[in-house]
Design a protein around this motif. Structure first.
Motif, PDB file in Angstrom:
ATOM      1  N   GLU A  64       0.845  -1.195   0.000  1.00  0.00           N
ATOM      2  CA  GLU A  64       0.000   0.000   0.000  1.00  0.00           C
ATOM      3  C   GLU A  64       0.881   1.246   0.000  1.00  0.00           C
ATOM      4  OE1 GLU A  64      -2.811   0.028   3.146  1.00  0.00           O
ATOM      5  OE2 GLU A  64      -3.824   1.849   2.454  1.00  0.00           O
ATOM      6  N   PRO A  96      -1.862  -4.443   2.464  1.00  0.00           N
ATOM      7  CA  PRO A  96      -1.845  -3.367   3.470  1.00  0.00           C
ATOM      8  C   PRO A  96      -0.469  -3.227   4.122  1.00  0.00           C
ATOM      9  CG  PRO A  96      -3.694  -4.857   3.813  1.00  0.00           C
ATOM     10  CD  PRO A  96      -2.809  -5.499   2.785  1.00  0.00           C
ATOM     11  N   LYS A 146      -4.025   1.588  -3.037  1.00  0.00           N
ATOM     12  CA  LYS A 146      -4.693   1.056  -1.856  1.00  0.00           C
ATOM     13  C   LYS A 146      -5.127  -0.386  -2.148  1.00  0.00           C
ATOM     14  CE  LYS A 146      -6.471   5.555  -0.411  1.00  0.00           C
ATOM     15  NZ  LYS A 146      -7.691   6.329  -0.013  1.00  0.00           N
TER      16      LYS A 146
END
Lengths: 110, 114
Positions: free
Chosen positions: A15, A110, A79
């Protein structure tokens, strides 16, 4: 014969780690170059159309650019929800149909 | 607008059976097309139509028939299904005139031929 080659086949990003996807093409007279996003189990979703070298289009974290031989899809600060397969396609002046590449599978962790 | 709709969403056939995959659009688009998507092969064009009564073959037409009696509907027929036709099928449509080439896809039909 129109040819579309996408690279890499798969890409894994953290991310926020920006990167670019490549679409190289050969076509006898470019009518348009198209980028689509495809989520698992869904149909392709239209993102951009580019018509001439030097053209750029943006949408949120995505920016598509076009030269006479290739197109790039730049992803800025991705993202996890950007994870998908990204498809590139071309249409020649002489035809109705889109000729697709095999796609780049993008995974953003993430 | 519902956009491009496809039915059924899933289908299992036995070799030799026939069936029709339905596709409809409510955007008054002249151009409609059928693709199949297989792992590692990308989307490949089966048949397309530029208007009611007009159809033509794409890259992989063998084993498939189409007809276009109305602007809205473009069914794909498998006359005698074969395991090689196991795939995900997508219908798409776009206008042929104007300033846009945007092609819209349906949600797909996942077909398994045993």
């Amino acid at each position: 014969e129109d040819q579309v080659t996408q690279s890499p086949e798969a890409l894994r990003l953290q991310e926020g780690e920006s990167s670019s996807l490549n679409c190289s093409y050969t076509v006898s007279g470019l009518r348009g170059l198209f980028w689509y996003r495809q989520d698992p189990g869904k149909g392709p979703e239209f993102l951009f159309t580019l018509y001439s070298a030097g053209e750029e289009k943006e949408k949120e974290r995505l920016k598509a650019t076009l030269t006479k031989k290739e197109s790039f899809l730049h992803i800025t600060a991705p993202k996890p929800e950007d994870s998908a397969t990204y498809l590139c396609a071309v249409r020649s002046n002489s035809g109705y149909a889109l000729n697709f590449g095999k796609g780049t599978s993008l995974l953003v962790t993430p | 607008n519902a956009g491009v709709t496809q039915t059924p969403k899933f289908q299992v056939l036995k070799t030799g059976q026939s069936m029709t995959l339905q596709c409809a659009q409510d955007m008054n688009h002249e151009y409609m097309s059928w693709y199949r998507q297989d792992p590692g092969m990308g989307l490949r064009l089966i048949h397309y139509s530029v208007g009611a009564g007009i159809t033509d073959q794409g890259e992989v037409p063998n084993g498939y028939n189409v007809s276009r009696s109305t602007t809205e509907d473009f069914p794909l027929r498998l006359l005698s299904a074969a395991p090689s036709q196991t795939s995900v099928y997508f219908c798409a449509s776009r206008p042929t005139g104007g300033n846009t080439d945007t092609q819209y896809f349906g949600p797909g039909t996942r077909l398994t031929v045993l």
